[in-house]
Design a protein around this motif. Structure first.
Motif, PDB file in Angstrom:
ATOM      1  N   SER A 122       0.832  -1.200   0.000  1.00  0.00           N
ATOM      2  CA  SER A 122       0.000   0.000   0.000  1.00  0.00           C
ATOM      3  C   SER A 122       0.865   1.248   0.000  1.00  0.00           C
ATOM      4  O   SER A 122       1.919   1.284   0.614  1.00  0.00           O
ATOM      5  N   VAL A 123       0.386   2.263  -0.689  1.00  0.00           N
ATOM      6  CA  VAL A 123       1.018   3.569  -0.651  1.00  0.00           C
ATOM      7  C   VAL A 123       0.396   4.378   0.477  1.00  0.00           C
ATOM      8  O   VAL A 123       1.080   5.007   1.270  1.00  0.00           O
ATOM      9  N   ILE A 124      -0.922   4.363   0.561  1.00  0.00           N
ATOM     10  CA  ILE A 124      -1.666   5.066   1.596  1.00  0.00           C
ATOM     11  C   ILE A 124      -2.677   4.083   2.178  1.00  0.00           C
ATOM     12  O   ILE A 124      -3.333   3.359   1.439  1.00  0.00           O
ATOM     13  N   SER A 125      -2.784   4.059   3.480  1.00  0.00           N
ATOM     14  CA  SER A 125      -3.795   3.246   4.141  1.00  0.00           C
ATOM     15  C   SER A 125      -4.626   4.171   5.011  1.00  0.00           C
ATOM     16  O   SER A 125      -4.115   5.160   5.538  1.00  0.00           O
ATOM     17  N   GLY A 126      -5.901   3.864   5.161  1.00  0.00           N
ATOM     18  CA  GLY A 126      -6.751   4.739   5.950  1.00  0.00           C
ATOM     19  C   GLY A 126      -7.869   4.000   6.623  1.00  0.00           C
ATOM     20  O   GLY A 126      -8.149   2.841   6.338  1.00  0.00           O
ATOM     21  N   THR A 127      -8.517   4.712   7.529  1.00  0.00           N
ATOM     22  CA  THR A 127      -9.641   4.180   8.279  1.00  0.00           C
ATOM     23  C   THR A 127     -10.686   5.273   8.423  1.00  0.00           C
ATOM     24  O   THR A 127     -10.339   6.426   8.643  1.00  0.00           O
ATOM     25  N   ILE A 128     -11.930   4.889   8.287  1.00  0.00           N
ATOM     26  CA  ILE A 128     -13.023   5.801   8.629  1.00  0.00           C
ATOM     27  C   ILE A 128     -13.890   5.068   9.634  1.00  0.00           C
ATOM     28  O   ILE A 128     -14.273   3.913   9.431  1.00  0.00           O
ATOM     29  N   TYR A 129     -14.129   5.732  10.758  1.00  0.00           N
ATOM     30  CA  TYR A 129     -15.002   5.170  11.783  1.00  0.00           C
ATOM     31  C   TYR A 129     -16.389   5.744  11.567  1.00  0.00           C
ATOM     32  O   TYR A 129     -16.605   6.928  11.730  1.00  0.00           O
ATOM     33  N   VAL A 130     -17.318   4.882  11.207  1.00  0.00           N
ATOM     34  CA  VAL A 130     -18.676   5.299  10.900  1.00  0.00           C
ATOM     35  C   VAL A 130     -19.504   5.383  12.176  1.00  0.00           C
ATOM     36  O   VAL A 130     -20.333   6.265  12.341  1.00  0.00           O
ATOM     37  N   ASP A 131     -19.258   4.478  13.087  1.00  0.00           N
ATOM     38  CA  ASP A 131     -20.031   4.396  14.319  1.00  0.00           C
ATOM     39  C   ASP A 131     -19.079   3.994  15.437  1.00  0.00           C
ATOM     40  O   ASP A 131     -18.435   2.942  15.353  1.00  0.00           O
ATOM     41  N   ILE A 132     -18.971   4.839  16.443  1.00  0.00           N
ATOM     42  CA  ILE A 132     -18.101   4.542  17.581  1.00  0.00           C
ATOM     43  C   ILE A 132     -18.967   4.520  18.833  1.00  0.00           C
ATOM     44  O   ILE A 132     -19.477   5.557  19.255  1.00  0.00           O
ATOM     45  N   PRO A 133     -19.146   3.345  19.411  1.00  0.00           N
ATOM     46  CA  PRO A 133     -20.006   3.272  20.598  1.00  0.00           C
ATOM     47  C   PRO A 133     -19.340   3.908  21.814  1.00  0.00           C
ATOM     48  O   PRO A 133     -18.113   3.984  21.896  1.00  0.00           O
ATOM     49  N   PRO A 134     -20.147   4.356  22.777  1.00  0.00           N
ATOM     50  CA  PRO A 134     -19.585   4.912  24.009  1.00  0.00           C
ATOM     51  C   PRO A 134     -18.668   3.888  24.682  1.00  0.00           C
ATOM     52  O   PRO A 134     -18.956   2.690  24.682  1.00  0.00           O
ATOM     53  N   GLY A 135     -17.548   4.359  25.186  1.00  0.00           N
ATOM     54  CA  GLY A 135     -16.613   3.476  25.889  1.00  0.00           C
ATOM     55  C   GLY A 135     -15.617   2.769  24.991  1.00  0.00           C
ATOM     56  O   GLY A 135     -14.769   2.026  25.475  1.00  0.00           O
ATOM     57  N   ALA A 136     -15.700   2.989  23.680  1.00  0.00           N
ATOM     58  CA  ALA A 136     -14.747   2.354  22.768  1.00  0.00           C
ATOM     59  C   ALA A 136     -13.363   2.957  22.983  1.00  0.00           C
ATOM     60  O   ALA A 136     -13.228   4.133  23.319  1.00  0.00           O
ATOM     61  N   SER A 137     -12.348   2.147  22.796  1.00  0.00           N
ATOM     62  CA  SER A 137     -10.983   2.649  22.985  1.00  0.00           C
ATOM     63  C   SER A 137     -10.538   3.477  21.786  1.00  0.00           C
ATOM     64  O   SER A 137     -11.145   3.427  20.715  1.00  0.00           O
ATOM     65  N   ALA A 138      -9.481   4.225  21.974  1.00  0.00           N
ATOM     66  CA  ALA A 138      -8.923   5.064  20.910  1.00  0.00           C
ATOM     67  C   ALA A 138      -8.142   4.200  19.920  1.00  0.00           C
ATOM     68  O   ALA A 138      -7.718   3.091  20.237  1.00  0.00           O
ATOM     69  N   ILE A 139      -7.939   4.739  18.729  1.00  0.00           N
ATOM     70  CA  ILE A 139      -7.112   4.052  17.743  1.00  0.00           C
ATOM     71  C   ILE A 139      -5.660   4.109  18.206  1.00  0.00           C
ATOM     72  O   ILE A 139      -5.234   5.062  18.857  1.00  0.00           O
ATOM     73  N   ARG A 140      -4.914   3.069  17.887  1.00  0.00           N
ATOM     74  CA  ARG A 140      -3.497   3.011  18.240  1.00  0.00           C
ATOM     75  C   ARG A 140      -2.701   2.896  16.946  1.00  0.00           C
ATOM     76  O   ARG A 140      -2.949   2.011  16.130  1.00  0.00           O
ATOM     77  N   TYR A 141      -1.754   3.796  16.777  1.00  0.00           N
ATOM     78  CA  TYR A 141      -0.916   3.791  15.582  1.00  0.00           C
ATOM     79  C   TYR A 141       0.429   3.157  15.891  1.00  0.00           C
ATOM     80  O   TYR A 141       1.024   3.429  16.930  1.00  0.00           O
ATOM     81  N   GLU A 142       0.880   2.326  14.961  1.00  0.00           N
ATOM     82  CA  GLU A 142       2.209   1.734  15.048  1.00  0.00           C
ATOM     83  C   GLU A 142       2.900   1.959  13.715  1.00  0.00           C
ATOM     84  O   GLU A 142       2.244   2.049  12.679  1.00  0.00           O
ATOM     85  N   ASP A 143       4.220   2.028  13.717  1.00  0.00           N
ATOM     86  CA  ASP A 143       4.964   2.240  12.488  1.00  0.00           C
ATOM     87  C   ASP A 143       4.768   1.030  11.564  1.00  0.00           C
ATOM     88  O   ASP A 143       5.115  -0.087  11.921  1.00  0.00           O
ATOM     89  N   PRO A 144       4.164   1.243  10.388  1.00  0.00           N
ATOM     90  CA  PRO A 144       3.839   0.124   9.509  1.00  0.00           C
ATOM     91  C   PRO A 144       4.969  -0.307   8.582  1.00  0.00           C
ATOM     92  O   PRO A 144       4.828  -1.277   7.858  1.00  0.00           O
ATOM     93  N   ARG A 145       6.072   0.411   8.584  1.00  0.00           N
ATOM     94  CA  ARG A 145       7.076   0.168   7.556  1.00  0.00           C
ATOM     95  C   ARG A 145       8.031  -0.946   7.946  1.00  0.00           C
ATOM     96  O   ARG A 145       9.027  -0.711   8.613  1.00  0.00           O
ATOM     97  N   LEU A 146       7.737  -2.118   7.492  1.00  0.00           N
ATOM     98  CA  LEU A 146       8.666  -3.227   7.617  1.00  0.00           C
ATOM     99  C   LEU A 146       9.383  -3.334   6.277  1.00  0.00           C
ATOM    100  O   LEU A 146       8.891  -2.881   5.251  1.00  0.00           O
ATOM    101  N   ALA A 147      10.530  -3.943   6.285  1.00  0.00           N
ATOM    102  CA  ALA A 147      11.350  -3.994   5.069  1.00  0.00           C
ATOM    103  C   ALA A 147      10.546  -4.459   3.865  1.00  0.00           C
ATOM    104  O   ALA A 147       9.936  -5.516   3.870  1.00  0.00           O
ATOM    105  N   MET A 148      10.501  -3.628   2.846  1.00  0.00           N
ATOM    106  CA  MET A 148       9.906  -3.903   1.542  1.00  0.00           C
ATOM    107  C   MET A 148       8.421  -4.250   1.596  1.00  0.00           C
ATOM    108  O   MET A 148       7.917  -4.929   0.721  1.00  0.00           O
TER     109      MET A 148
END
Length: 162
Positions: A122-148
């Motif tokens: 992928s060149v660009i990856s994304g997420t859209i949250y359409v419905d987030i219920p009360p009490g849901a946790s936050a998104i967690r980002y991690e570095d996605p770049r593994l070799a090649m």
């Protein structure tokens, strides 16, 4: 003397979805997700067999924009954001326009999680949250770049450091 170097910076773009009728559109998108979830027996089976606490169309459907016009509209609404992002991070697109290649649905049950993963090639990856219920946790980002594993275009010669 100690120092801290930032080596693996990842650009994260956030913006409202845009277009008219945003709230009704997101409601239509939520309805479309739930309808497809009910119809997609293969996705339901895969999710259950994989121990996924909820539903994903990841392993079963690759035609959401053709299957439902709401997903086609989502791709249209995302298009200007893709261009804005590639400009902001100085990707040299060599005259090409970034396009949505694939999308899928995830509907999690209470307590369900979507674990860390990569989007191979992928060149660009994304997420859209359409419905987030009360009490849901936050998104967690991690570095996605593994070799090649990521296929980012080269930077322009005059690109700012990111």
């Amino acid at each position: 003397m100690a120092r801290v170097d930032q080596v693996f910076a990842t650009s994260i773009y956030s913006a409202p979805i845009g277009g008219g009728r945003v709230k009704p559109f997101l409601e239509e998108l939520a309805t479309a997700c739930r309808a497809i979830q009910q119809e997609d027996g293969a996705g339901q089976r895969w999710s259950e067999e994989a121990g996924y606490k909820g539903y994903t169309s990841y392993a079963s459907l690759n035609d959401l924009p053709v299957r439902n016009p709401t997903f086609a509209e989502l791709c249209e609404r995302l298009a200007p954001h893709l261009s804005e992002f590639t400009t902001a991070v100085d990707f040299d697109m060599r005259g090409l326009t970034p396009q949505v290649d694939s999308i899928w649905i995830n509907v999690l049950e209470p307590g369900g999680t979507h674990t860390g993963h990569i989007h191979t090639n992928s060149v660009i990856s994304g997420t859209i949250y359409v419905d987030i219920p009360p009490g849901a946790s936050a998104i967690r980002y991690e570095d996605p770049r593994l070799a090649m594993m990521m296929a980012a275009p080269p930077r322009r010669a005059r690109a700012a450091a990111h």
